[in-house]
Design a protein around this motif. Structure first.
Motif, PDB file in Angstrom:
ATOM      1  N   VAL A   1      -0.520   0.551  -4.969  1.00 47.98           N
ATOM      2  CA  VAL A   1      -1.842   0.969  -4.518  1.00 47.98           C
ATOM      3  C   VAL A   1      -2.258   2.189  -5.316  1.00 47.98           C
ATOM      4  N   HIS A   2      -3.438   2.123  -5.898  1.00 42.82           N
ATOM      5  CA  HIS A   2      -3.962   3.241  -6.660  1.00 42.82           C
ATOM      6  C   HIS A   2      -5.029   3.944  -5.837  1.00 42.82           C
TER       7      HIS A   2
ATOM      8  N   LYS B   1     -10.919   6.582  -2.397  1.00 48.11           N
ATOM      9  CA  LYS B   1     -11.088   5.183  -2.774  1.00 48.11           C
ATOM     10  C   LYS B   1      -9.751   4.625  -3.212  1.00 48.11           C
TER      11      LYS B   1
ATOM     12  N   SER C   1      -7.397   0.843  -4.447  1.00 48.67           N
ATOM     13  CA  SER C   1      -7.442  -0.462  -5.098  1.00 48.67           C
ATOM     14  C   SER C   1      -7.265  -1.599  -4.097  1.00 48.67           C
TER      15      SER C   1
ATOM     16  N   THR D   1     -13.930   0.157   1.646  1.00 43.89           N
ATOM     17  CA  THR D   1     -13.312   0.533   0.384  1.00 43.89           C
ATOM     18  C   THR D   1     -13.155   2.032   0.220  1.00 43.89           C
TER      19      THR D   1
END
Length: 130
Positions: free
Chosen positions: A2-3, A23, A25, A77
């Motif tokens: 996960v970025h 935010k 990914s 998101t």
């Protein structure tokens, strides 16, 4: 993997507001997210968290209750940390993190303990000074 990317930090005067954004990914809707901060010379502190389920349970550190609000946007998101009535003691690098576990504990879980989170952003600096 996960970025995560945080944004929205800056320099403000006491009493002013900032909104931090986080935010990722992945779609935040099903994952718990925590906001943490670390001031120079101090240990990391859990600020707020929001669970990954439909209930969107939220928790706050006593030091920020009534001043900070965590939320997720409708598109799931971005997670926000609205910070009002900022104080000099709020000065720190703020980090967003997730445990990366789909609807942990049925979507009711989140924690202010950083050790329970797997993925972290790089942080955004918040400075409160007159």
């Amino acid at each position: 993997q996960v970025h995560i990317v945080e944004s929205g930090g800056g320099l403000v005067q006491p009493g002013e507001s900032l909104r931090l954004s986080c935010k990722a990914s992945v779609t935040w809707d099903y994952y718990a997210i925590g906001w943490f901060r670390q001031a120079p010379g101090k240990e990391r502190e859990g600020v707020s968290c929001i669970s990954g389920g439909d209930d969107k349970q939220t928790y706050y550190a006593d030091s920020v209750k009534g001043r900070f609000t965590i939320s997720k946007d409708n598109a799931k998101t971005t997670v926000y940390l609205q910070m009002d009535n900022l104080k000099p003691e709020d000065t720190a690098v703020y980090y967003c993190a997730t445990d990366g576990i789909f609807e942990r504990d049925g979507g009711s879980w989140c924690s202010l303990h950083g050790d329970e989170y797997e993925y972290w952003g790089q942080g955004t600096q918040v400075s409160v000074s007159s």
